[in-house]
Design a protein around this motif. Structure first.
Motif, PDB file in Angstrom:
ATOM      1  N   ILE A  50       0.526  -4.714  -5.299  1.00  0.00           N
ATOM      2  CA  ILE A  50       0.466  -3.042  -6.120  1.00  0.00           C
ATOM      3  C   ILE A  50       2.692  -2.862  -5.498  1.00  0.00           C
ATOM      4  N   TYR A  51       3.306  -2.839  -6.625  1.00  0.00           N
ATOM      5  CA  TYR A  51       4.566  -2.531  -6.164  1.00  0.00           C
ATOM      6  C   TYR A  51       4.819  -0.257  -5.543  1.00  0.00           C
ATOM      7  N   PRO A  52       4.002   0.325  -4.823  1.00  0.00           N
ATOM      8  CA  PRO A  52       4.020   0.993  -4.636  1.00  0.00           C
ATOM      9  C   PRO A  52       4.628   2.226  -5.459  1.00  0.00           C
ATOM     10  N   ARG A  53       5.729   1.663  -4.992  1.00  0.00           N
ATOM     11  CA  ARG A  53       7.230   2.826  -6.055  1.00  0.00           C
ATOM     12  C   ARG A  53       7.437   2.839  -7.451  1.00  0.00           C
ATOM     13  N   SER A  54       6.130   1.941  -8.105  1.00  0.00           N
ATOM     14  CA  SER A  54       6.446   1.648  -9.640  1.00  0.00           C
ATOM     15  C   SER A  54       5.096   1.570 -10.162  1.00  0.00           C
ATOM     16  N   PHE A  55       4.338   1.753  -9.768  1.00  0.00           N
ATOM     17  CA  PHE A  55       2.963   1.639 -10.201  1.00  0.00           C
ATOM     18  C   PHE A  55       2.334   3.132 -10.751  1.00  0.00           C
ATOM     19  N   GLN A  56       2.211   3.619 -10.328  1.00  0.00           N
ATOM     20  CA  GLN A  56       1.849   5.512 -10.808  1.00  0.00           C
ATOM     21  C   GLN A  56       2.145   6.609  -9.751  1.00  0.00           C
ATOM     22  N   ASP A  57       3.132   7.336 -10.950  1.00  0.00           N
ATOM     23  CA  ASP A  57       3.693   8.934  -9.732  1.00  0.00           C
ATOM     24  C   ASP A  57       3.076   9.625 -10.408  1.00  0.00           C
ATOM     25  N   SER A  58       2.151  10.142  -8.686  1.00  0.00           N
ATOM     26  CA  SER A  58       1.202  11.507  -9.620  1.00  0.00           C
ATOM     27  C   SER A  58       1.965  12.790  -8.836  1.00  0.00           C
ATOM     28  N   ASN A  59       3.203  12.372  -8.490  1.00  0.00           N
ATOM     29  CA  ASN A  59       3.581  14.407  -8.668  1.00  0.00           C
ATOM     30  C   ASN A  59       5.172  14.898  -8.975  1.00  0.00           C
ATOM     31  N   GLY A  60       5.940  13.908  -9.859  1.00  0.00           N
ATOM     32  CA  GLY A  60       6.125  13.990 -10.820  1.00  0.00           C
ATOM     33  C   GLY A  60       7.975  13.991 -10.242  1.00  0.00           C
ATOM     34  N   ASP A  61       8.404  13.236  -9.405  1.00  0.00           N
ATOM     35  CA  ASP A  61       9.667  13.342  -8.153  1.00  0.00           C
ATOM     36  C   ASP A  61      10.181  10.862  -8.832  1.00  0.00           C
ATOM     37  N   GLY A  62       9.345  10.788  -9.914  1.00  0.00           N
ATOM     38  CA  GLY A  62       9.678  10.003 -10.215  1.00  0.00           C
ATOM     39  C   GLY A  62       9.696   8.713  -9.813  1.00  0.00           C
ATOM     40  N   ILE A  63       9.198   8.749  -8.631  1.00  0.00           N
ATOM     41  CA  ILE A  63       8.303   7.755  -7.972  1.00  0.00           C
ATOM     42  C   ILE A  63       7.206   7.783  -7.566  1.00  0.00           C
ATOM     43  N   GLY A  64       6.707   6.308  -7.631  1.00  0.00           N
ATOM     44  CA  GLY A  64       4.900   5.982  -7.432  1.00  0.00           C
ATOM     45  C   GLY A  64       4.782   6.219  -6.277  1.00  0.00           C
ATOM     46  N   ASP A  65       3.134   6.906  -5.903  1.00  0.00           N
ATOM     47  CA  ASP A  65       3.244   6.947  -4.463  1.00  0.00           C
ATOM     48  C   ASP A  65       1.366   6.648  -4.455  1.00  0.00           C
ATOM     49  N   LEU A  66       0.509   6.709  -3.152  1.00  0.00           N
ATOM     50  CA  LEU A  66      -0.558   6.615  -2.917  1.00  0.00           C
ATOM     51  C   LEU A  66      -1.603   7.093  -3.923  1.00  0.00           C
ATOM     52  N   PRO A  67      -1.837   8.700  -4.225  1.00  0.00           N
ATOM     53  CA  PRO A  67      -2.637   9.045  -5.342  1.00  0.00           C
ATOM     54  C   PRO A  67      -1.919   8.937  -6.108  1.00  0.00           C
ATOM     55  N   GLY A  68      -1.339   8.497  -6.743  1.00  0.00           N
ATOM     56  CA  GLY A  68      -1.032   7.108  -7.975  1.00  0.00           C
ATOM     57  C   GLY A  68      -1.885   5.975  -8.202  1.00  0.00           C
ATOM     58  N   ILE A  69      -1.832   5.490  -7.122  1.00  0.00           N
ATOM     59  CA  ILE A  69      -2.197   4.367  -7.319  1.00  0.00           C
ATOM     60  C   ILE A  69      -4.471   4.517  -7.305  1.00  0.00           C
ATOM     61  N   THR A  70      -4.640   5.633  -6.892  1.00  0.00           N
ATOM     62  CA  THR A  70      -5.800   6.133  -6.145  1.00  0.00           C
ATOM     63  C   THR A  70      -6.232   6.527  -7.916  1.00  0.00           C
ATOM     64  N   ARG A  71      -5.247   7.566  -8.424  1.00  0.00           N
ATOM     65  CA  ARG A  71      -5.947   7.266  -9.723  1.00  0.00           C
ATOM     66  C   ARG A  71      -5.826   6.437 -10.648  1.00  0.00           C
ATOM     67  N   ARG A  72      -5.769   5.213 -10.672  1.00  0.00           N
ATOM     68  CA  ARG A  72      -5.122   4.125 -11.759  1.00  0.00           C
ATOM     69  C   ARG A  72      -6.651   2.802 -10.551  1.00  0.00           C
ATOM     70  N   LEU A  73      -7.566   3.432  -9.861  1.00  0.00           N
ATOM     71  CA  LEU A  73      -7.982   2.159  -9.393  1.00  0.00           C
ATOM     72  C   LEU A  73      -9.261   2.020 -10.706  1.00  0.00           C
ATOM     73  N   ASP A  74     -10.120   3.452 -11.181  1.00  0.00           N
ATOM     74  CA  ASP A  74     -10.704   2.218 -12.360  1.00  0.00           C
ATOM     75  C   ASP A  74     -10.113   1.219 -13.671  1.00  0.00           C
ATOM     76  N   TYR A  75      -8.757   1.993 -13.814  1.00  0.00           N
ATOM     77  CA  TYR A  75      -8.572   0.277 -14.068  1.00  0.00           C
ATOM     78  C   TYR A  75      -7.981  -1.074 -14.148  1.00  0.00           C
ATOM     79  N   LEU A  76      -7.661  -0.881 -12.478  1.00  0.00           N
ATOM     80  CA  LEU A  76      -8.002  -2.425 -12.265  1.00  0.00           C
ATOM     81  C   LEU A  76      -9.245  -2.585 -11.639  1.00  0.00           C
ATOM     82  N   GLN A  77     -10.199  -1.830 -11.691  1.00  0.00           N
ATOM     83  CA  GLN A  77     -12.204  -2.373 -11.503  1.00  0.00           C
ATOM     84  C   GLN A  77     -12.196  -2.969 -12.651  1.00  0.00           C
TER      85      GLN A  77
END
Ligand code: NOJ
Ligand code: CA
Length: 531
Positions: free
Chosen positions: A16-43
């Motif tokens: 995961i390149y964290p800048r580009s995976f999932q933005d969770s707070n609307g600043d245009g940059i991916g972040d850790l909560p974004g990754i957490t949100r997508r863990l079901d997808y990865l599983q």
């Protein structure tokens, strides 16, 4: 050392390149909560571990590979509490988490370097690589930065040069100083204590430089238009034999923790030099990254020869691994073409050894052309126009046909691919013939078939220069993998009589097949059960 049951042997790593995976707070940059949100997808995808590129506080001169604090989270990506939540949520789903350790250099904003550059007699002066100017006032030797120009930067206030193997804002640490080792080992403990499952170590072969600072010789094969860094043979500025005891101590540190923590080394070296990093007794890295599928020509004979040579070169007990893409190299679907991308995925996930899958490759994401005014990557800025820039392969993950591909609610830091309305998780989720569906099936098959996960490997004469064929065997189970790397129909005569197709890149083969007259469609790859 290897009973072939370790999670990092059977498992599949997803980068995961964290800048580009999932933005969770609307600043245009991916972040850790974004990754957490997508863990079901990865599983559901069926991977076993995520490796997250750096998320530490950083001025982002090299997008996080310039670390200003090794034991915190950059506010852009979240907080330590967000990391703890991510780790817990990942573990709850049976997913391991591998961090990116960047030991060779820090940011020039790291307090260690701030101290080091303050005065010549600062206690931390010797934490970095400071040298006097050459007699003509120029740099101490001819070493080059990976990202263009000399590897030496002049520091006028203290009248010396410091070494930076990457951008000027990434001064190299002095690993010959035991205090540096102690500091970085404390960093490793900080994260291991929190429960991370291992490290991918950045530029592990760059830890030490030549103690005598000898000039690198010119590369006789270099030509104008090639990456200027390759104008030299980098024999003195990296890959020094005296680094191995340090790597052994890194490994001992990991091994002092329970639960099979893994050490992966980012090492771009040819086989004979790469294998040394397993350690003389399997006591260095578990997995020295093997980048051949990225660097070699996409040709069945070339790849077969390379796989066979790699298998033959592995030391006893050394576990193989394969990488098809990462945040530094152009995307596989662009390198081999969208039609071959499925064949490439089949290869990655059926060779013997641990595969590393780059985010978005499971959808067939391609490089995104970056207009000059959008360029972010310092490499492209310093050495423009040679196609070295890494922005094209770092664009936002394509989740849905909604604005900004569901990655963010605002324009992201890099442009979203033009094809996002069709190449995205939601669309492919609904299509049983999609690349995503294919990858999920392949990952499930790999999990279900010990021959694929841990079986032996043997290449087979396919009788056709466009086709790579091999056998994977575990116990009495034997599978054939047959890959057509060409855009043409190929007819093969394979050893053995009948076989049953378990999977085709084209999705629609079933029942018994005649190995004496096996037709492979253009860009088709097959997994067959023998007998
Ligand atoms: C290798 C990393 O993968 C790359 O992205 C980075 O620029 C260099 N190391 C320097 O840390
Ligand atoms: Ca964000």
């Amino acid at each position: 050392m290897t009973d072939e049951s370790r999670w990092w042997q059977r498992g599949v790593v997803y980068q995961i390149y964290p800048r580009s995976f999932q933005d969770s707070n609307g600043d245009g940059i991916g972040d850790l909560p974004g990754i957490t949100r997508r863990l079901d997808y990865l599983q559901q995808l069926g991977i076993d571990a995520i490796w997250i590129s750096p998320f530490y506080p950083s001025p982002m001169a090299d997008f996080g590979y310039d670390v200003a604090d090794y034991v915190d989270v950059d506010p852009l990506f979240g907080t330590l509490a967000d990391f703890a939540a991510l780790l817990q949520a990942a573990h709850a789903r049976g997913l391991r988490v591998i961090l990116d350790l960047v030991p060779d250099h820090t940011s020039d904003q790291h307090p260690w370097f701030q101290e080091s550059r303050a005065t010549r007699d600062n206690p931390k002066r010797d934490w970095y690589l400071w040298r006097d100017a050459a007699p003509d006032g120029g740099p101490p030797n001819n070493w080059l930065s990976n990202f263009g120009g000399s590897a030496w930067a002049w520091d006028a206030p203290t009248g010396q040069y410091y070494l930076h193997s990457f951008v000027t804002e990434q001064p190299d640490l002095n690993w010959r100083n035991p205090a540096v080792e102690a500091a970085l080992f404390a960093v490793m403990r900080f994260w291991l204590d929190r429960g991370v499952d291992g490290f991918r170590v950045d530029v592990l072969h760059g830890l030490l430089k030549d103690a005598a600072w000898r000039d690198n010789p010119p590369n006789p094969h270099w030509q104008a238009g090639m990456d200027p860094y390759r104008a030299q043979l980098q024999i003195y500025s990296r890959n020094r034999p005296d680094a191995h005891p340090i790597i052994m101590r890194m490994r001992q540190l990991l091994d002092s923790y329970p639960d099979d923590r893994v050490l992966i080394g980012e090492i771009y070296l040819p086989n004979d030099e790469l294998m040394v990093y397993y350690g003389p007794h399997g006591d260095e890295v578990h997995l020295p990254f093997n980048f051949q599928l990225i660097t070699l020509a996409w040709n069945a004979e070339v790849i077969r020869a390379a796989v066979d040579a790699y298998e033959a070169a592995l030391p006893a007990g050394g576990w193989p691994n394969w990488v098809l893409g990462n945040h530094d190299r152009h995307r596989v679907a662009s390198r081999v073409g969208p039609a071959q991308a499925r064949v490439a995925a089949l290869l990655l996930l059926t060779l013997r050894g641990t595969p590393t899958l780059y985010y978005g490759d499971e959808l067939g994401m391609t490089d995104v052309p970056i207009p000059p005014e959008w360029v972010q990557d310092p490499w492209e800025r310093n050495v423009p126009g040679l196609g070295l820039g890494r922005d094209p392969e770092r664009t936002p993950m394509q989740w849905a046909a909604t604005p900004y591909a569901g990655f963010s609610t605002v324009p992201p830091w890099l442009p979203v691919a033009a094809d996002y309305a069709t190449v995205n998780v939601a669309a492919q989720d609904a299509d049983p013939h999609s690349m995503l569906a294919f990858q999920r099936t392949l990952l499930a098959l790999r999990r279900a078939q010990p021959a694929l996960a841990v079986g032996s490997y043997q290449s087979l004469p396919s009788g056709d220069s466009a086709v790579f064929a091999y056998r994977r065997t575990a116990g009495d189970q034997s599978l054939l993998i047959v890959l057509n790397l060409s855009p043409d129909l190929r007819r093969l005569v394979l050893p053995g009589a009948a076989a049953t197709a378990l999977l085709s890149t084209h999705g629609d083969r079933g029942g018994p097949l005649d190995l004496a007259a096996l037709d492979l469609r253009p860009h088709e790859g097959l997994i067959l059960r023998e007998g």
